[in-house]
Design an enzyme around this catalytic site. Structure first.
Site, short mmCIF file in Angstrom:
data_model
loop_
_atom_site.label_atom_id
_atom_site.label_comp_id
_atom_site.label_asym_id
_atom_site.label_seq_id
_atom_site.Cartn_x
_atom_site.Cartn_y
_atom_site.Cartn_z
N LYS A 88 0.81 -1.20 0.00
CA LYS A 88 0.00 0.00 0.00
C LYS A 88 0.85 1.26 0.00
O LYS A 88 0.65 2.17 -0.81
CB LYS A 88 -0.89 -0.04 1.24
CG LYS A 88 -1.56 1.25 1.57
CD LYS A 88 -2.08 1.22 2.98
CE LYS A 88 -0.96 1.51 3.96
NZ LYS A 88 -1.48 1.90 5.29
N THR A 89 1.82 1.30 0.90
CA THR A 89 2.65 2.50 1.00
C THR A 89 3.44 2.70 -0.28
O THR A 89 3.64 3.82 -0.74
CB THR A 89 3.60 2.41 2.21
OG1 THR A 89 2.82 2.04 3.34
CG2 THR A 89 4.27 3.73 2.47
N ASP A 137 -4.31 8.38 3.60
CA ASP A 137 -3.87 7.05 4.03
C ASP A 137 -4.82 6.55 5.13
O ASP A 137 -5.40 7.36 5.86
CB ASP A 137 -2.44 7.17 4.59
CG ASP A 137 -1.77 5.82 4.75
OD1 ASP A 137 -2.27 4.84 4.18
OD2 ASP A 137 -0.75 5.76 5.45
N GLU A 138 -4.95 5.25 5.28
CA GLU A 138 -5.78 4.66 6.34
C GLU A 138 -7.17 5.27 6.38
O GLU A 138 -7.66 5.69 7.43
CB GLU A 138 -5.10 4.84 7.71
CG GLU A 138 -3.68 4.35 7.79
CD GLU A 138 -3.56 2.84 7.96
OE1 GLU A 138 -4.57 2.13 7.74
OE2 GLU A 138 -2.47 2.38 8.28
N GLN A 191 -9.41 -3.76 8.21
CA GLN A 191 -8.47 -3.38 9.26
C GLN A 191 -8.95 -2.16 10.03
O GLN A 191 -8.16 -1.44 10.63
CB GLN A 191 -7.09 -3.12 8.67
CG GLN A 191 -6.43 -4.38 8.13
CD GLN A 191 -5.00 -4.12 7.70
OE1 GLN A 191 -4.14 -3.80 8.50
NE2 GLN A 191 -4.75 -4.27 6.41
N ARG A 242 -0.23 -9.99 10.61
CA ARG A 242 1.08 -9.40 10.92
C ARG A 242 2.17 -10.43 10.67
O ARG A 242 3.34 -10.08 10.54
CB ARG A 242 1.19 -8.96 12.39
CG ARG A 242 0.27 -7.85 12.85
CD ARG A 242 0.26 -6.69 11.93
NE ARG A 242 -0.85 -6.78 10.98
CZ ARG A 242 -0.93 -6.05 9.87
NH1 ARG A 242 0.03 -5.21 9.57
NH2 ARG A 242 -1.95 -6.18 9.05
#
Length: 773
Positions: A50-51, A237-238, A268, A621
DNA sequence: GGGCACGCGCGTATT
DNA sequence: GCGCGTGCCC
């Protein structure tokens, strides 16, 4: 959509320079990067790059000449995320682009905007930003002034209510009637009073930063128009974590060109309890008609077993946009599941498991401690692990916990700095007027308040007048005079160029008696606090002056500095979001603990679904190895309770799970592991009756796994042990000061002054004289 | 005004 | 079971 070109388009090269970075992307990422115009929702599953997509998109905007760096608005939630993005963009473009001024957190960007337009919110542009502590103190005063029973109606609760309203972008006059019952029917009234008081103080709280800007945009078309034109492209973002105020702010700014790209993952969304609205991301296509939705589904982090387990759990949720993560990685290990007798046994097993993983067991590669994390639902679960790891000498770090700038000593010191810079800072004065103790208790402080209020001046000024009128006497009066004198002097010194602000800070801490206060403090925390103060002064060096530093700190709460050496990470599931570890332990999967009973009681199915997303975050994770565990018994608030395996365990797809033989139940027998004072039979029956447990047993029967019990600690750090003798005074990071009572192998038995007698590994203590204070 | 004792409440957390 | 906050007493 990209109708009106900016004035300098000709210079911005219609012919884009070569874009080699595009070749580094997979097709979905590339699509997300190249869809520059119009609304885009990038649904980025865990570990899908994503980043990378987000930063490449920014690089592409710049490289194609669509926007200059200062015309891109890029918002994150944390300073850490903003920093990372800046660094990655820099790397992508080879430092060719000067910093992006509008890449930052919602709050940092709003501060910048609000300073420019403060007068539209009834503020001066040098307004101060209150933190949670100041906020609550202010509300306490209001509640007292209104003669409300503080016990029944605590300031904390009011703070929570007002915060919630601000998150929803409700100003006092817009709080819906349905909420009017809040805080004994006086919530809205107190909210209005609080806002008025903030204005008087020329101050805002965190919620106001967003709220004021939304209000300004809603009521001043010209201002909004100016920024709509200025921010040609918006990236978020997010997005699943945005609250209503942030959502409105974004929608207002994107309202003209609709060049908004939101990145997020509905699966998430784990911050509903602090105002985040999953609905924002679920509704995106409705909010922005014609939006392109691009799914990033190729996962680069986890094995297929781990992804399948995570996806099995999350598929039980109803409101989802839906994604299917896939990977090219090798199958790897199945997710491991193990039950334990109680929480201590669970911690013991995980400790041993980590030690064997370091060496490499069961055909797995050896893991470094840095590659291993323990993710818990609630921070109190960490204690069992800390205790166990300290006993066996396994290095660990706790992520989260109180942040540096939130620590008491740091906040005290900063209050002194604030007073030197602006003596009218009443909240700072209140904080330190009697710290260290100056004999200025409630009564004396009340007198100061009265004097200040009567004259309509600041507390410092009021205190001066009170002294001049001989309204105080004795030790208190003398001490207060000394303090006021100091504030004046420090203020003057702040203006003198020959005194550096670092020196000044030292002088202030010294002359105020603050350093001395901690030096004379015998508690185990004192040395740590002095160390923190040293660190604070060191941090000052990077700034021009005290003012610049204080501004920085009011927005940034970083907790970076981490000791050297390999360590296991211990943190909450929330803190783990965005991180990854090759091996992850997920303990405490028990109904009531995880999913948390409180979440379910308060928010019902919504709460349960958020807990399930938390489970999804936890599993995803892990890169190579995820180990889920639960205990049949756990001490909850000092009471032993029997626990049932989490319902999420039943949702794990069987074919991707390997059930390990629970040592406490199969090998060791019940009696040996049973803690004293609990009804063994009852708790055993409960565990046995749960579907998760039955299935676990069935599976364990199919494929029994023997537990290699290797002896541990074969290597004794003799040097560390030899350094101590019985009777010697030592210091331990967690337990404080104590005296060595026995030496046993590489362990010392120490009688701690506060913590009692403990066995600790020798290298975890230092001789007491080695402490730098 | 400071020190001690008792009682209550206890989640996750960023800016 | 522990820590924080209040209230009482010196």
């Amino acid at each position: 959509m990209s109708s009106a070109p900016g004035p300098s388009l000709s210079q911005r090269a219609v012919s884009a320079r070569a874009a080699p970075y595009l070749d580094e992307l997979n097709p979905a990422q590339r699509a997300a990067v190249e869809a520059l115009d119009g609304p885009v929702l990038m649904l980025a599953g865990a570990g899908t790059g994503k980043t990378k997509a987000l930063t490449t998109r920014i690089a592409h905007l710049l490289n194609t000449g669509r926007a200059r760096p200062n015309e891109i608005l890029a918002v994150t939630f944390t300073n850490k995320a903003a920093r990372e993005m800046k660094a990655r963009i820099g790397r992508l473009l080879g430092e060719a682009v000067e910093g992006m001024p509008w890449l930052g957190t919602f709050h940092a960007i709003c501060v910048k905007l609000l300073r420019r337009h403060a007068e539209l919110a009834g503020l001066k542009s040098n307004f101060t930003i209150l933190d949670t502590d100041d906020q609550i103190r202010l509300m306490k005063q209001l509640i007292q002034a209104e003669n409300i029973d503080e016990k029944r109606w605590p300031a904390r609760q009011l703070a929570g209510i007002i915060d919630h309203w601000k998150n929803r972008a409700w100003t006092p006059d817009k709080v819906p009637a349905a909420e009017a019952g809040a805080f004994n029917n006086r919530g809205t009234e107190l909210y209005a009073l609080y806002q008025a008081r903030l204005k008087e103080l020329n101050a805002v709280d965190f919620g106001d930063l967003l709220l004021h800007m939304v209000t300004i945009f809603q009521t001043h078309d010209d201002v909004l128009e100016q920024y709509r034109r200025w921010f040609r492209y918006i990236l978020v973002d997010e997005y699943q974590d945005t609250n209503v105020a942030q959502y409105l702010w974004l929608r207002l700014l994107a309202g003209g060109h609709h060049n908004i790209c939101c990145v997020g993952d509905d699966d998430q969304s784990i911050y509903g309890w602090r105002g985040a609205e999953v609905g924002n991301i679920l509704r995106f296509e409705k909010d922005f008609p014609g939006a392109q939705v691009i799914r990033l589904e190729q996962n680069y982090r986890s094995t297929p077993h781990i992804l399948a387990a995570a996806s099995g759990v999350i598929s039980a949720n109803r409101d989802r946009l839906g994604k299917t993560l896939w990977t090219e990685a090798d199958e790897g290990e199945k997710v491991r599941l193990i039950g334990h007798w109680d929480g201590e046994e669970e911690a013991r097993w995980i400790g041993e498991e980590i030690e064997s993983m370091q060496r490499g067991t069961r055909g797995m590669r050896p893991f470094s401690l840095d590659e291993i994390a323990i993710l818990v639902r609630a921070s109190h679960q960490m204690r069992a692990f800390e205790d166990r790891f300290l006993t066996i000498g396994l290095p660990y770090r706790v992520i989260g916990g109180p942040r540096f700038y939130e620590r008491m000593e740091i906040r005290d010191a900063m209050a002194y700095f604030r007073l030197a810079v602006s003596p009218a800072d009443d909240l700072a004065f209140e904080r330190v007027v009697n710290t260290p103790k100056r004999g200025l208790g409630d009564k004396a402080q009340q007198k100061i308040q009265v004097a200040a209020r009567a004259a309509g001046v600041s507390l410092v000024e009021g205190a001066k007048r009170l002294l001049a009128d001989r309204g105080l006497s004795g030790k208190g009066a003398a001490e207060l005079a000394k303090l006021l004198d100091g504030i004046d002097r420090w203020g003057r010194m702040a203006g003198e160029p020959e005194i550096s602000h670092v020196e000044l800070a030292e002088i202030i801490l010294d002359e105020s008696g603050y350093t001395a206060m901690w030096q004379n403090d015998k508690s185990p925390e004192a040395p740590g606090r002095l160390e923190n103060l040293k660190e604070l002064v060191k941090a000052l060096e990077e700034f021009e002056n005290l003012t610049g530093f204080l501004e920085h700190v009011s927005l940034i709460m970083d907790n970076e500095a981490e000791g050297e050496g390999e360590k296991v990470s211990v943190m909450t599931l929330h803190a783990a979001k965005g991180l990854e570890f090759p091996a992850v332990f997920l303990p405490g999967w028990e109904d009531g603990l995880f999913p948390s009973q409180r979440a379910m009681d308060e928010s019902g199915l919504k709460g349960l679904e958020e807990e399930r997303r938390l489970a999804y975050v936890g599993i995803t994770r892990a890169g190579e190895l995820a180990t889920i565990s639960f205990a049949g018994n756990r001490r909850v608030y000092g009471q032993w309770q029997s626990q049932l395996p989490s319902r999420f365990i039943d949702e794990l797809p069987e074919e991707h799970v390997e059930v390990l033989t629970p040592p406490g139940l199969y090998g060791g027998g019940y009696g040996a592991a049973a803690p004293r004072g609990i009804e063994v039979a009852a708790s055993r029956a409960d565990v046995y009756n749960s579907p998760g447990w039955k299935r676990m047993q069935a599976r364990a029967g199919e494929r029994p796994v023997s537990q290699p019990r290797e002896s541990r600690h074969s290597v004794i750090d003799l040097e560390a042990v030899a350094a101590y003798a019985v009777g010697e005074r030592v210091f331990h990071q967690k337990f404080g000061y104590g005296a060595v009572t026995a030496i046993e192998g590489d362990k010392l038995e120490v009688e701690f002054e506060k913590a009692g007698s403990k066995k600790v590994v020798a290298r975890f203590v230092t001789a007491a004289d080695d402490i730098p204070f």
